[in-house]
Design an enzyme around this catalytic site. Structure first.
Site, PDB file in Angstrom:
ATOM      1  N   GLY A  32       0.810  -1.210   0.000  1.00  0.00           N
ATOM      2  CA  GLY A  32       0.000   0.000   0.000  1.00  0.00           C
ATOM      3  C   GLY A  32       0.839   1.254   0.000  1.00  0.00           C
ATOM      4  O   GLY A  32       0.635   2.164  -0.816  1.00  0.00           O
ATOM      5  N   GLY A  87       7.641  -7.837 -20.260  1.00  0.00           N
ATOM      6  CA  GLY A  87       6.626  -6.816 -20.414  1.00  0.00           C
ATOM      7  C   GLY A  87       5.326  -7.154 -19.713  1.00  0.00           C
ATOM      8  O   GLY A  87       5.307  -7.785 -18.656  1.00  0.00           O
ATOM      9  N   ASN A 126       0.899 -10.748 -11.398  1.00  0.00           N
ATOM     10  CA  ASN A 126       1.985 -11.273 -12.221  1.00  0.00           C
ATOM     11  C   ASN A 126       1.549 -12.619 -12.791  1.00  0.00           C
ATOM     12  O   ASN A 126       0.460 -13.123 -12.468  1.00  0.00           O
ATOM     13  CB  ASN A 126       3.302 -11.360 -11.441  1.00  0.00           C
ATOM     14  CG  ASN A 126       3.230 -12.305 -10.252  1.00  0.00           C
ATOM     15  OD1 ASN A 126       2.507 -13.307 -10.258  1.00  0.00           O
ATOM     16  ND2 ASN A 126       3.984 -12.004  -9.208  1.00  0.00           N
ATOM     17  N   ALA A 153      10.718  -9.150 -17.297  1.00  0.00           N
ATOM     18  CA  ALA A 153      11.444  -8.474 -18.367  1.00  0.00           C
ATOM     19  C   ALA A 153      10.723  -8.570 -19.713  1.00  0.00           C
ATOM     20  O   ALA A 153      11.014  -7.803 -20.638  1.00  0.00           O
ATOM     21  CB  ALA A 153      12.843  -9.054 -18.489  1.00  0.00           C
ATOM     22  N   ASP A 198       4.716  -2.747  -7.517  1.00  0.00           N
ATOM     23  CA  ASP A 198       3.891  -1.698  -6.930  1.00  0.00           C
ATOM     24  C   ASP A 198       3.967  -0.417  -7.758  1.00  0.00           C
ATOM     25  O   ASP A 198       2.957   0.263  -7.972  1.00  0.00           O
ATOM     26  CB  ASP A 198       4.338  -1.422  -5.496  1.00  0.00           C
ATOM     27  CG  ASP A 198       4.138  -2.628  -4.589  1.00  0.00           C
ATOM     28  OD1 ASP A 198       3.161  -3.368  -4.797  1.00  0.00           O
ATOM     29  OD2 ASP A 198       4.970  -2.840  -3.692  1.00  0.00           O
TER      30      ASP A 198
END
Length: 282
Positions: A46, A204, A180, A202, A232
């Site tokens: 956060g 993208g 991710n 890496a 983040d």
């Protein structure tokens, strides 16, 4: 040159102090690795996202909880220095959250989190304007995330990390999930979400609408020294870019560039240029 104003953003999330050991390699179970270098920084997804958004030029306020201790005071002071409105950062009767991090020479990491005050985050008296985007993560209680989703009427983004099962009501209400590639695999229910941004390191990032790819951006080459805050920073940049009206592909490209700038710095809260600096040239 006058930099463009960016949208208002409310970050509801965790606040930790990161205690990081930089070592040559990560220890295996039961092993001690010597020769490390210790760093103590502000952290928590956060706080990382709120500070990144403010440094990128956003108008940001933080809803969270810290302890009545030196770390809590330090967190509040540093966030204010970065330009974040900390009126909604409450002081509670628990220690400020702490993350114990080990980072190796390839920028890979191991993290153990002691949530402390984050477990007492509450929304009593908190309101959200319709023109404010809301960005949350799953380092706070899922019940809090659901309560915000049921209360806020504007744009809502959730960085669904750490991965956990997501209730149907949240999947329907959230405008943008950010994960991710590993988190996406662990949460197959995201295939039905309206919009999901997936980062590939890496390689993208890509944007999916109800499971169908609608945009993609290449990664930006960088010499990685610390990946802890990169995701983040990506989240903050993507939400600000999309809410500023930029095309999805351009917003992704800017977020990838910001994430690349983040991994190049030892701190989980590195300095940034204004978001416009990272957008593709027209």
């Amino acid at each position: 040159m006058v930099t463009p104003a960016l949208p208002s953003l409310v970050v509801v999330g965790s606040a930790n102090v990161d205690v990081t050991a930089f070592v040559d390699r990560l220890p295996t179970a039961g092993e001690t690795v010597a020769g490390g270098r210790l760093s103590r920084d502000l952290g928590g997804k956060g706080v990382n996202q709120a500070v990144a958004a403010a440094k990128l030029g956003g108008r940001v306020r933080m809803i969270g909880a810290v302890g009545d201790d030196a770390d809590g005071s330090w967190t509040r002071e540093e966030m204010m220095r970065a330009g974040v409105d900390t009126t909604g950062l409450r002081t509670v009767d628990a220690p400020t959250g702490t993350a114990l991090i080990v980072v190796d020479s390839d920028a890979e990491n191991q993290i153990a989190v002691c949530p402390g005050a984050n477990d007492l985050l509450a929304l009593d008296g908190v309101t959200f304007r319709e023109d404010e985007a809301v960005l949350m993560q799953l380092e706070i209680a899922l019940t809090v995330v659901e309560q915000v989703a049921a209360t806020a009427t504007g744009f809502i983004a959730v960085n669904a990390a750490p991965a956990q099962p997501l209730p149907e009501g949240l999947l329907r209400r959230v405008d943008l999930f950010i994960v991710n590639e590993t988190e996406r695999e662990l949460m197959p229910e995201l295939a039905s979400a309206e919009l999901v941004a997936v980062t590939y390191g890496a390689a993208g990032a890509a944007l999916y609408r109800q499971g169908e790819e609608v945009a993609r951006a290449d990664g930006v080459r960088a010499e990685a020294v610390n990946t802890v805050g990169a995701g983040d920073a990506f989240c903050a940049a993507l939400v600000l870019a999309l809410r500023s009206g930029h095309a999805p592909a351009d917003a992704l490209a800017a977020a990838c560039a910001v994430g690349s700038a983040a991994v190049s710095h030892l701190s989980s809260q590195p300095p940034f240029e204004h978001l416009s600096h990272y957008l593709p040239a027209p």
